[in-house]
Design an enzyme around this catalytic site. Structure first.
Site, PDB file in Angstrom:
ATOM      1  N   TYR A  69      -3.425  -0.680  10.073  1.00 19.52           N
ATOM      2  CA  TYR A  69      -3.034  -1.048   8.552  1.00 19.52           C
ATOM      3  C   TYR A  69      -1.707  -0.657   8.105  1.00 19.52           C
ATOM      4  O   TYR A  69      -0.938  -1.316   7.412  1.00 19.52           O
ATOM      5  CB  TYR A  69      -4.385  -0.694   7.932  1.00 19.52           C
ATOM      6  CG  TYR A  69      -4.239  -0.931   6.279  1.00 19.52           C
ATOM      7  CD1 TYR A  69      -4.625  -2.332   6.032  1.00 19.52           C
ATOM      8  CD2 TYR A  69      -3.773   0.080   5.267  1.00 19.52           C
ATOM      9  CE1 TYR A  69      -4.750  -2.535   4.749  1.00 19.52           C
ATOM     10  CE2 TYR A  69      -3.698  -0.457   4.238  1.00 19.52           C
ATOM     11  CZ  TYR A  69      -4.407  -1.532   3.687  1.00 19.52           C
ATOM     12  OH  TYR A  69      -4.234  -2.002   2.298  1.00 19.52           O
ATOM     13  N   SER A 123       0.875  -1.323   0.017  1.00 17.93           N
ATOM     14  CA  SER A 123      -0.042   0.037   0.085  1.00 17.93           C
ATOM     15  C   SER A 123       0.843   1.320  -0.086  1.00 17.93           C
ATOM     16  O   SER A 123       2.071   1.140   0.315  1.00 17.93           O
ATOM     17  CB  SER A 123      -0.852  -0.021   1.352  1.00 17.93           C
ATOM     18  OG  SER A 123      -1.420   1.349   1.444  1.00 17.93           O
TER      19      SER A 123
END
Length: 253
Positions: A148, A135
């Site tokens: 996350y 990400s």
């Protein structure tokens, strides 16, 4: 015929990647905890691919899945695509501890389990590679994505380390670093983070499937997605760290 094994294959980026590689003539191994969605995907692809219900947090289940896939693929694996992951957006202190822990167990420990179990197949397949779903939040800690973001930092570190270690076994290890993608995982979030409102969700699962395909034909360790993120990454590389920190602060309000 080449083989790819995909975790989190039943929806979102995993399903789109399955469709993309199927169009290229690859044999697919499809893993997901949602067995019904997995079977529906396989049927839509002609029904000739291998599917297996799997919770990547279960050690014994991961080992059994790899053993069963090995029988399907005759002991070879050209690409392991670690795509399974979960997301909880919100103020750090408002997210339950169990949810923080599950993010790490699926996004990090689950990926490690799969990597360990699949290593023998990758090792005996010439030119094999492992692609990890990462990400843009692995570049700098993203507000309201704390756990996350931490999990994707771990994925980035694991990718870099294993790429060096596994070079001796002719295995290339890569990750795909992407901004926000329009997937069920993002759309179901009840907390709308300011950074999403400011940057928008401009990518689809199909866009990411194309990027995974591009990564599979390149030698880049980190495959960055989108001009917006590539520009940010370049700025982060050449400008003082305070630039990125201040920008993240602005985007989070």
């Amino acid at each position: 015929m080449k083989t790819i094994l995909i975790t989190g294959a039943a929806s979102g980026i995993g399903a789109a990647t399955a469709r993309r590689f199927a169009r290229e003539g690859w044999r697919l191994g499809l893993l997901d905890i949602n067995s019904d969605a997995l079977e529906n995907l396989n049927k839509s692809l002609g029904g000739q691919h291998w599917t297996h219900q799997l919770d990547v947090t279960d050690d014994a289940a991961v080992s059994a899945a790899i053993k069963a896939f090995s029988e399907f693929s005759n002991g070879t694996l050209d690409i392991l695509f670690n795509c399974a992951g979960i997301l909880h957006i919100g103020q750090f202190e408002d997210i339950a501890m169990a949810d923080h822990a599950r993010i790490i167990d699926i996004n990090v420990t689950g990926l490690i389990r799969m990597s360990m179990a699949a290593f023998p197949l990758l090792k005996q397949t010439p030119g094999a590679r492992m692609i990890n779903m990462s990400s843009a939040s692995a570049m700098y800690g993203t507000p309201h994505f704390a756990s996350y973001s931490a999990s994707k930092f771990a994925v980035r570190g694991l990718t870099e380390a294993l790429n060096i270690e596994w070079k001796a076994h002719d295995i290339l290890v890569q990750d795909v670093m992407t901004p926000f993608v329009k997937t069920p995982m993002v759309e179901k979030q009840t907390f709308r983070a300011p950074v999403i409102e400011r940057l928008g969700v401009n990518l689809t699962a199909e866009d990411l499937a194309d990027e995974v395909w591009k990564a599979s034909t390149s030698s880049e360790v980190h495959h960055l997605v989108g001009l917006q993120f590539k520009t940010l990454a370049m700025a982060n590389k050449w400008l003082p760290a305070i630039f990125t920190r201040n920008m993240m602060s602005v985007l989070s309000h």
